[in-house]
Each structure stands twice: as C-alpha cells, then as structure tokens.
Design an enzyme around this catalytic site. Structure first.
Site, short mmCIF file in Angstrom:
data_model
loop_
_atom_site.label_atom_id
_atom_site.label_comp_id
_atom_site.label_asym_id
_atom_site.label_seq_id
_atom_site.Cartn_x
_atom_site.Cartn_y
_atom_site.Cartn_z
N GLY A 241 -1.80 24.67 -0.18
CA GLY A 241 -2.58 24.88 1.02
C GLY A 241 -2.72 23.72 1.98
O GLY A 241 -3.21 23.91 3.11
N GLU A 281 -0.06 23.35 -6.38
CA GLU A 281 1.05 24.23 -5.97
C GLU A 281 1.40 24.04 -4.50
O GLU A 281 1.36 24.98 -3.70
CB GLU A 281 0.64 25.70 -6.19
CG GLU A 281 0.24 26.04 -7.62
CD GLU A 281 -0.33 27.46 -7.74
OE1 GLU A 281 -0.56 28.12 -6.71
OE2 GLU A 281 -0.58 27.90 -8.87
N PRO A 282 1.76 22.84 -4.09
CA PRO A 282 2.05 22.63 -2.67
C PRO A 282 3.38 23.25 -2.28
O PRO A 282 4.33 23.24 -3.05
CB PRO A 282 2.13 21.10 -2.56
CG PRO A 282 2.62 20.67 -3.89
CD PRO A 282 2.01 21.63 -4.89
N GLY A 283 3.42 23.80 -1.10
CA GLY A 283 4.67 24.32 -0.55
C GLY A 283 4.96 23.63 0.76
O GLY A 283 5.77 22.72 0.87
N ARG A 284 4.20 24.04 1.79
CA ARG A 284 4.43 23.58 3.15
C ARG A 284 4.46 22.05 3.28
O ARG A 284 5.30 21.49 3.98
CB ARG A 284 3.31 24.13 4.03
CG ARG A 284 3.54 23.97 5.51
CD ARG A 284 2.28 24.36 6.29
NE ARG A 284 1.64 25.57 5.88
CZ ARG A 284 1.85 26.77 6.41
NH1 ARG A 284 2.67 26.91 7.43
NH2 ARG A 284 1.22 27.83 5.96
N ARG A 320 7.44 33.01 12.20
CA ARG A 320 6.09 32.44 12.26
C ARG A 320 5.44 32.54 13.65
O ARG A 320 4.28 32.91 13.74
CB ARG A 320 6.08 30.99 11.76
CG ARG A 320 6.59 30.84 10.31
CD ARG A 320 6.27 29.49 9.70
NE ARG A 320 4.85 29.33 9.45
CZ ARG A 320 4.04 28.65 10.21
NH1 ARG A 320 4.49 28.02 11.26
NH2 ARG A 320 2.75 28.59 9.93
N CYS A 350 15.17 42.88 20.48
CA CYS A 350 14.57 43.80 21.44
C CYS A 350 13.09 44.02 21.16
O CYS A 350 12.67 45.13 20.79
CB CYS A 350 15.33 45.12 21.39
SG CYS A 350 17.07 44.81 21.59
N GLU A 351 12.31 42.99 21.25
CA GLU A 351 10.87 43.10 21.09
C GLU A 351 10.24 42.02 21.96
O GLU A 351 10.72 40.88 21.96
CB GLU A 351 10.43 42.80 19.65
CG GLU A 351 10.97 43.74 18.64
CD GLU A 351 9.94 44.19 17.63
OE1 GLU A 351 8.74 44.02 17.88
OE2 GLU A 351 10.37 44.73 16.61
N TYR A 380 8.55 28.46 5.04
CA TYR A 380 8.35 29.84 5.51
C TYR A 380 9.24 30.13 6.71
O TYR A 380 8.88 30.89 7.60
CB TYR A 380 6.86 30.09 5.82
CG TYR A 380 5.97 29.72 4.66
CD1 TYR A 380 5.98 30.48 3.50
CD2 TYR A 380 5.16 28.57 4.69
CE1 TYR A 380 5.19 30.14 2.41
CE2 TYR A 380 4.37 28.21 3.61
CZ TYR A 380 4.39 29.00 2.48
OH TYR A 380 3.61 28.65 1.40
N1 LLP Z 1 0.06 28.96 -4.35
C1 LLP Z 1 -0.16 30.25 -4.04
C2 LLP Z 1 -0.73 31.14 -5.05
C3 LLP Z 1 0.17 30.72 -2.76
O1 LLP Z 1 -0.07 32.00 -2.46
C4 LLP Z 1 0.71 29.83 -1.80
C5 LLP Z 1 1.05 30.30 -0.46
C6 LLP Z 1 0.94 28.49 -2.18
C7 LLP Z 1 0.59 28.09 -3.46
C8 LLP Z 1 1.55 27.48 -1.24
O2 LLP Z 1 0.77 27.26 -0.14
P1 LLP Z 1 1.16 26.07 0.88
O3 LLP Z 1 0.98 24.74 0.16
O4 LLP Z 1 2.54 26.26 1.33
O5 LLP Z 1 0.18 26.24 1.98
N2 LLP Z 1 3.93 32.53 5.49
C9 LLP Z 1 2.76 31.74 5.84
C10 LLP Z 1 2.18 31.03 4.66
C11 LLP Z 1 1.83 31.95 3.51
C12 LLP Z 1 1.31 31.23 2.33
C13 LLP Z 1 1.25 32.14 1.15
N3 LLP Z 1 0.84 31.50 -0.06
C14 LLP Z 1 3.14 30.79 6.97
O6 LLP Z 1 4.28 30.83 7.43
O7 LLP Z 1 2.30 30.04 7.44
#
Ligand code: LLP
Length: 429
Positions: A241, A281-284, A320, A350-351, A380
């Site tokens: 997050g 659980e970092p992603g972004r 996004r 076409c949107e 994402y």
């Molecule tokens: N853990 C869980 C259970 C999650 O559902 C998510 C993201 C993460 C970790 C990773 O979150 P992050 O660190 O990346 O914020 N498509 C959207 C973001 C959706 C996030 C969904 N869950 C966007 O493009 O902003």
C-alpha cells in the site's frame, strides 16, 4: 529515485536511449529498469531492518508479474504475495521458494486452494469463514495441514481512491476484527488448519503513515488478547500500500520507505514482547517508478475547444488514467526548444475515456512521429492491459546497464484469436 534520465536532450533508461528501444522493438512498449528495481527493493528491505523484527518482503505479483521482474526480486531474497493460482505458478516458474509465498484474495476456488497446499506455500491469507471451511475440506481430502493467516479488516480509512481502499467494513476484504476471536476458536477446532498469523491490507497508493499505524495498533491489541487466550501469533502481515510520487515536484508526497518503516516500528509496540515475523506485501513502491510506457505520437489534432495529441498507446495498454483518473507524467523522449501546449493525450480506442492525460501542459508540442514516455507505469500497467479493440498488448523490455532485453515479445494478431473457433453450423452461412 529512478534511472530514467536525460543525457543531453535524450531520455535514457540507465545506459540505453529510449529511442533505440523504440527503433528495435516498436511502440507501445513497457520498459523496466533493472537497477531501479534492485534499488527500490534494497531500500525497502534496509528500512524494515529498523523494526528489529525478522521480516519477509512478499512482493505483490499483481503489480507487475513479468517473469524477469519476478526473477530480479526473488534473486534479491523476496518472496511473493499472490492472488491466484496463476500468480503462484508464475512465481514457482522462476524459482520462488514456496515457503516465501502467501496467497490472498476473497474468492479462492477449491482447485486454487489445492494447488497452493500441494505447492507447500507459507500461508493462505484467509478472508472469510466460508474460506476456512473450504480450506479445511480440501486439506482433509488431500491429507495435509494447511498453514493459514487470518486477514482482518481493521476498519481504517486509507484515504486513497475508493476503488483501491480495502480496509473499511464496507469493503469486501477480510474478517471483521470483532469476529476474529471466534474464527480463531473455529480454526483451533479443525484438524487440518494451522494458524500462523494475522494479516491486513488496507489499500493502495497511501500517502500518509497514520492509516498504517491505526491498522497495526488494532492488530496488536487483538494479538495480545489472543495470546491471553493461548493463541500464539507467529506472523504479522501488514500488506502493501505504500504510495509513490506520480507527479514529481509539488505533487503527492508519500512517506519514504524509511518513514514508513519508522511508523511500522512504532506501531509494533502494540505487540508488546510477542515474537512475530513481519511480512510486507509491497507492489507499487517497488516497481511503479521502475517502469515507463513508451509510445509514439500519431497525430496532433486541434479540436474546437481542445488540442488532442493522439498516440499509439491506449487505455487497453495503460488503464489507470481512465479507471482511476490517475496522473502519469509524460516526458518527451527528445527534448526540443519550448513550445508549450495544453492538450489531452489520447489513444486510438473508440471511447472518450481513452486518455493517458487530460488538460495536460506539455513543454513542447509533440510532432507526429515523436516518442513520449509515460512515466511511473511499472505498477498496474502491463498487468491490467487488455486486448480491447483487438490490440496486441505491448512488448516488455528490461534494461540493465548498457543492454536491453525483450522480456515479453509483442503479441501477434493471430495469437489474439487462436483460442476462438467458429462452430460447424456457422461455417457455411
Ligand atoms: N497485498 C494485497 C492483499 C493487495 O490487494 C495489494 C494490492 C497489495 C498487497 C499491493 O499493494 P501496493 O503495495 O501495490 O499498493 N490497480 C490499482 C491498484 C490495486 C491494488 C490492489 N491490491 C492501481 O493501478 O492503482
């Protein structure tokens, strides 16, 4: 910090000119910087050391699941957070230790649970009572004990876009904290469930530390109460997050990994002297600013009230902006003398919702043929791409130093319909 920088007037990723990649691979193309991925992972990992707890970073595969990206992070010691059988299989395919895989999500099917259990993953993050029953049933059938963590819904407002807020009681995620004790009692009565911890994930693109603190405090209170009941929590998974700066100067200012880790460390005091392994659980924050979407200008159209820069990337490639009204900076790949323009940067779909930027001031009016780099598109971006309008999804390239590698080739048109068929009754009509 990322490795997309100008050398003179030309935009480079590490030691490679983006123009060179466009010439070799075409556009639209996602480009990932290996050095940036490494740096982001290391900074995050280092920051978490201040917590004083053992920790495991489970990179969230949904942000960017390209095998080369996964392999880079797994090679640095990361585990993964997954939400489908497919994501688990991807991680295993590049050698992830199953003992570093967690499996989240509100809608796990029996076959996915079975696959996860047979793979011997660290934990299924369970989101409901029904799911606990399903896991017990599947584990009994295949004769294993399932390691589970309960994902709790701490009811905190992440103060982010409503579509990516997940920690409020009105959201579909997690088990209400008030119900947790009861579920723990249920788990203890099952023969095939072994509860190892608690989990939460309150949302994405958070730009403040307070919601993280609130959530961890709530989980800490619960963990202490459970300890009094004789339930020992071994893992505390705080989800992902942490936000990233999309706008650069003057835009949003999310906490740095160090500030984030300091807040987490403070909140961990709520756990008293309980011994827990911290899971994140970092992603972004790992991949977001490590990637861009390279696109070429097709036309510049002067409408009656607006200018449109029409490029060859569209909402199917990067959804996004259309979906969350997200901001992505747009940089010219070749800087030219200033000639400002306010425009919508739009794709060929076409949107009306097909835009990458709206009412954006660009320093230089793009000319047809000019390359543009849509920044902060590593998270994402490709994972949410589709084939809408029968458009092949972009190629993906990873840059490392002076070299670049195509890590996913552009789809061929025939691949887009290769699983379709025309039944016999339609063949002679
Ligand atoms: N853990 C869980 C259970 C999650 O559902 C998510 C993201 C993460 C970790 C990773 O979150 P992050 O660190 O990346 O914020 N498509 C959207 C973001 C959706 C996030 C969904 N869950 C966007 O493009 O902003």
């Amino acid at each position: 910090m990322h490795h997309f920088e100008y050398r003179g007037d030309e935009l480079f990723c590490e030691g490679v000119a983006l123009k060179q990649i466009a010439e070799a691979v075409g556009t639209p193309t996602y480009i990932y910087s290996h050095a940036t991925l490494e740096r982001h992972y290391r900074v995050f990992d280092q920051a978490l050391k201040q917590s004083g707890k053992p920790h495991l970073i489970c990179y969230s595969v949904k942000a960017n699941s390209n095998l080369a990206v996964l392999r880079t992070l797994i090679g640095l010691g990361a585990g993964v957070d997954t939400v489908s059988r497919g994501e688990i299989a991807r991680a295993l395919a590049v050698g992830c230790d199953p003992k570093k895989i967690v499996f989240s999500g509100v809608g796990k099917r029996d076959d996915e649970i079975e696959f996860a259990l047979n793979s011997g993953i660290l934990a299924l993050n369970v989101e409901s009572h029904g799911e606990l029953e399903a896991i017990e049933r599947v584990a009994a059938r295949i004769g294993v004990r399932a390691q589970v963590a309960l994902r709790l819904n701490p009811d905190v407002d992440a103060e982010t876009h409503p579509y990516i807020s997940t920690g409020l009681t009105k959201n579909k995620f997690g088990i209400p904290v008030a119900q947790a004790k009861e579920e723990f009692r249920f788990v203890r009565a099952q023969k095939h469930l072994d509860v190892i911890g608690i989990d939460c994930h309150i949302g994405s693109q958070l730009t403040k530390t307070a919601p993280f603190l609130d959530a961890i405090y709530r989980l800490g209170d619960l963990a202490r109460a459970l300890a009094q009941d004789g339930v020992q929590i071994r893992t505390l998974d705080i989800g992902g997050g942490l936000g990233i700066p999309y706008k650069g100067d003057g835009g949003e200012t999310p906490p740095s990994p160090d500030e984030y880790a300091a807040a987490v460390t403070l909140a961990l005091k709520a756990f008293g002297d309980l011994e827990v392994t911290l899971i994140c659980e970092p992603g972004r924050v790992i991949v977001g600013n490590a990637g861009v979407l390279l696109t070429r200008t097709l036309y510049v159209k002067q409408g009656e009230v607006k200018n449109f820069v029409i490029v060859d990337a569209a909402m199917n490639d990067l959804i996004r902006p259309a979906f969350y009204d997200s901001y992505h900076a747009i940089w010219p790949v070749e800087k030219r003398p200033a000639d400002p323009i306010v425009c919508d940067v739009v794709g060929p779909i076409c949107e009306t919702g097909d835009f990458l930027a709206r009412d954006r001031q660009l320093e230089t009016r793009p000319q047809p043929g000019d390359l543009l780099s849509v920044m902060s598109a590593g998270a994402y971006g490709f994972t949410m791409a589709s084939n809408y309008n029968t458009r092949p999804r972009p190629a993906e390239v990873m840059v490392r130093g002076e070299e670049f590698f195509v890590v996913r080739k552009r789809e061929e048109l025939a691949e887009l319909w290769c699983n379709e068929s025309v039944p016999a009754f339609l063949q002679n009509v």
